[in-house]
Motif scaffolding. Structure first.
Motif, PDB file in Angstrom:
ATOM      1  N   ARG A   1       0.815  -1.199   0.000  1.00 17.33           N
ATOM      2  CA  ARG A   1       0.000   0.000   0.000  1.00 17.33           C
ATOM      3  C   ARG A   1       0.860   1.265   0.000  1.00 17.33           C
ATOM      4  O   ARG A   1       0.511   2.229  -0.666  1.00 17.33           O
ATOM      5  CB  ARG A   1      -0.888   0.034   1.236  1.00 17.33           C
ATOM      6  N   TYR A   2       1.923   1.241   0.787  1.00 18.39           N
ATOM      7  CA  TYR A   2       2.794   2.414   0.874  1.00 18.39           C
ATOM      8  C   TYR A   2       3.430   2.710  -0.476  1.00 18.39           C
ATOM      9  O   TYR A   2       3.448   3.854  -0.931  1.00 18.39           O
ATOM     10  CB  TYR A   2       3.838   2.197   1.962  1.00 18.39           C
ATOM     11  N   ARG A   3       3.919   1.685  -1.142  1.00 18.00           N
ATOM     12  CA  ARG A   3       4.550   1.880  -2.455  1.00 18.00           C
ATOM     13  C   ARG A   3       3.549   2.446  -3.459  1.00 18.00           C
ATOM     14  O   ARG A   3       3.858   3.384  -4.200  1.00 18.00           O
ATOM     15  CB  ARG A   3       5.127   0.566  -2.968  1.00 18.00           C
ATOM     16  N   LEU A   4       2.354   1.899  -3.477  1.00 16.78           N
ATOM     17  CA  LEU A   4       1.321   2.391  -4.387  1.00 16.78           C
ATOM     18  C   LEU A   4       0.939   3.832  -4.064  1.00 16.78           C
ATOM     19  O   LEU A   4       0.833   4.672  -4.966  1.00 16.78           O
ATOM     20  CB  LEU A   4       0.077   1.496  -4.320  1.00 16.78           C
ATOM     21  N   ALA A   5       0.772   4.134  -2.790  1.00 17.54           N
ATOM     22  CA  ALA A   5       0.434   5.507  -2.385  1.00 17.54           C
ATOM     23  C   ALA A   5       1.523   6.479  -2.825  1.00 17.54           C
ATOM     24  O   ALA A   5       1.227   7.543  -3.377  1.00 17.54           O
ATOM     25  CB  ALA A   5       0.227   5.580  -0.874  1.00 17.54           C
ATOM     26  N   ARG A   6       2.781   6.131  -2.602  1.00 24.54           N
ATOM     27  CA  ARG A   6       3.896   7.010  -3.021  1.00 24.54           C
ATOM     28  C   ARG A   6       3.890   7.209  -4.523  1.00 24.54           C
ATOM     29  O   ARG A   6       4.069   8.324  -5.012  1.00 24.54           O
ATOM     30  CB  ARG A   6       5.240   6.423  -2.581  1.00 24.54           C
ATOM     31  N   GLN A   7       3.673   6.113  -5.258  1.00 17.78           N
ATOM     32  CA  GLN A   7       3.674   6.211  -6.715  1.00 17.78           C
ATOM     33  C   GLN A   7       2.549   7.122  -7.200  1.00 17.78           C
ATOM     34  O   GLN A   7       2.764   7.976  -8.053  1.00 17.78           O
ATOM     35  CB  GLN A   7       3.535   4.825  -7.321  1.00 17.78           C
ATOM     36  N   ASP A  17      -8.547  11.893  -2.022  1.00 23.03           N
ATOM     37  CA  ASP A  17      -9.701  11.013  -1.812  1.00 23.03           C
ATOM     38  C   ASP A  17      -9.673   9.820  -2.768  1.00 23.03           C
ATOM     39  O   ASP A  17      -9.997   8.695  -2.381  1.00 23.03           O
ATOM     40  CB  ASP A  17     -11.012  11.780  -1.975  1.00 23.03           C
ATOM     41  N   GLU A  18      -9.290  10.045  -4.009  1.00 24.22           N
ATOM     42  CA  GLU A  18      -9.194   8.957  -4.973  1.00 24.22           C
ATOM     43  C   GLU A  18      -8.061   8.006  -4.596  1.00 24.22           C
ATOM     44  O   GLU A  18      -8.199   6.790  -4.705  1.00 24.22           O
ATOM     45  CB  GLU A  18      -8.979   9.510  -6.387  1.00 24.22           C
ATOM     46  N   ILE A  19      -6.947   8.531  -4.127  1.00 26.12           N
ATOM     47  CA  ILE A  19      -5.823   7.697  -3.709  1.00 26.12           C
ATOM     48  C   ILE A  19      -6.208   6.871  -2.485  1.00 26.12           C
ATOM     49  O   ILE A  19      -5.822   5.700  -2.367  1.00 26.12           O
ATOM     50  CB  ILE A  19      -4.572   8.558  -3.464  1.00 26.12           C
ATOM     51  N   VAL A  20      -6.982   7.461  -1.575  1.00 28.22           N
ATOM     52  CA  VAL A  20      -7.486   6.715  -0.416  1.00 28.22           C
ATOM     53  C   VAL A  20      -8.237   5.477  -0.909  1.00 28.22           C
ATOM     54  O   VAL A  20      -7.996   4.355  -0.444  1.00 28.22           O
ATOM     55  CB  VAL A  20      -8.401   7.605   0.454  1.00 28.22           C
ATOM     56  N   TYR A  21      -9.140   5.669  -1.866  1.00 25.55           N
ATOM     57  CA  TYR A  21      -9.925   4.572  -2.414  1.00 25.55           C
ATOM     58  C   TYR A  21      -9.032   3.554  -3.147  1.00 25.55           C
ATOM     59  O   TYR A  21      -9.158   2.350  -2.941  1.00 25.55           O
ATOM     60  CB  TYR A  21     -10.986   5.129  -3.373  1.00 25.55           C
ATOM     61  N   THR A  30      -7.738   7.584   8.138  1.00 27.53           N
ATOM     62  CA  THR A  30      -6.945   6.369   8.333  1.00 27.53           C
ATOM     63  C   THR A  30      -5.753   6.355   7.385  1.00 27.53           C
ATOM     64  O   THR A  30      -4.643   5.988   7.761  1.00 27.53           O
ATOM     65  CB  THR A  30      -7.821   5.121   8.107  1.00 27.53           C
ATOM     66  N   PHE A  31      -5.985   6.757   6.150  1.00 28.60           N
ATOM     67  CA  PHE A  31      -4.896   6.837   5.168  1.00 28.60           C
ATOM     68  C   PHE A  31      -3.844   7.847   5.615  1.00 28.60           C
ATOM     69  O   PHE A  31      -2.645   7.564   5.581  1.00 28.60           O
ATOM     70  CB  PHE A  31      -5.453   7.219   3.795  1.00 28.60           C
ATOM     71  N   TYR A  32      -4.280   9.028   6.051  1.00 25.46           N
ATOM     72  CA  TYR A  32      -3.345  10.060   6.503  1.00 25.46           C
ATOM     73  C   TYR A  32      -2.491   9.551   7.656  1.00 25.46           C
ATOM     74  O   TYR A  32      -1.277   9.742   7.679  1.00 25.46           O
ATOM     75  CB  TYR A  32      -4.096  11.331   6.931  1.00 25.46           C
ATOM     76  N   LYS A  36       1.530   8.918   7.369  1.00 24.40           N
ATOM     77  CA  LYS A  36       2.415   9.674   8.265  1.00 24.40           C
ATOM     78  C   LYS A  36       3.289   8.707   9.074  1.00 24.40           C
ATOM     79  O   LYS A  36       4.469   8.962   9.300  1.00 24.40           O
ATOM     80  CB  LYS A  36       1.602  10.578   9.183  1.00 24.40           C
ATOM     81  N   ARG A  37       2.719   7.602   9.499  1.00 25.96           N
ATOM     82  CA  ARG A  37       3.486   6.603  10.246  1.00 25.96           C
ATOM     83  C   ARG A  37       4.567   5.982   9.351  1.00 25.96           C
ATOM     84  O   ARG A  37       5.685   5.740   9.785  1.00 25.96           O
ATOM     85  CB  ARG A  37       2.529   5.536  10.775  1.00 25.96           C
ATOM     86  N   TRP A  38       4.223   5.728   8.086  1.00 26.62           N
ATOM     87  CA  TRP A  38       5.174   5.125   7.162  1.00 26.62           C
ATOM     88  C   TRP A  38       6.304   6.064   6.778  1.00 26.62           C
ATOM     89  O   TRP A  38       7.446   5.650   6.643  1.00 26.62           O
ATOM     90  CB  TRP A  38       4.481   4.697   5.872  1.00 26.62           C
ATOM     91  N   SER A  39       5.981   7.338   6.558  1.00 26.41           N
ATOM     92  CA  SER A  39       6.952   8.239   5.936  1.00 26.41           C
ATOM     93  C   SER A  39       7.363   9.437   6.780  1.00 26.41           C
ATOM     94  O   SER A  39       8.229  10.200   6.361  1.00 26.41           O
ATOM     95  CB  SER A  39       6.388   8.769   4.617  1.00 26.41           C
ATOM     96  N   SER A  40       6.713   9.644   7.909  1.00 30.10           N
ATOM     97  CA  SER A  40       6.968  10.808   8.772  1.00 30.10           C
ATOM     98  C   SER A  40       6.566  12.123   8.120  1.00 30.10           C
ATOM     99  O   SER A  40       7.052  13.176   8.501  1.00 30.10           O
ATOM    100  CB  SER A  40       8.438  10.868   9.211  1.00 30.10           C
TER     101      SER A  40
END
Length: 60
Positions: A1-7, A17-21, A30-32, A36-40
């Motif tokens: 999930r983290y890799r996809l979110a970063r990409q 909102d679309e990235i959350v989905y 929850t996404f935020y 934040k936990r993953w990347s600071s």
């Protein structure tokens, strides 16, 4: 999930909102918190630092 979110944050203009989905989260808050936990940093902060740079998403 983290890799996809970063990409998605670095290479698209999709809304948060679309990235959350797309990353499978049910709530933006929850996404935020997870991002934040993953990347600071928040997803918005990450997007600002990643825009205009050649980001190596898979290296992280």
């Amino acid at each position: 999930r983290y890799r996809l979110a970063r990409q998605l944050l670095a290479t698209t203009d999709e809304s948060i909102d679309e990235i959350v989905y797309l990353t499978g989260f049910s709530e933006p808050s929850t996404f935020y918190r997870a991002f934040k936990r993953w990347s600071s940093m928040t997803p918005i902060e990450y997007r600002k630092t990643a825009q205009g740079k050649d980001v190596m998403v898979d290296a992280m």
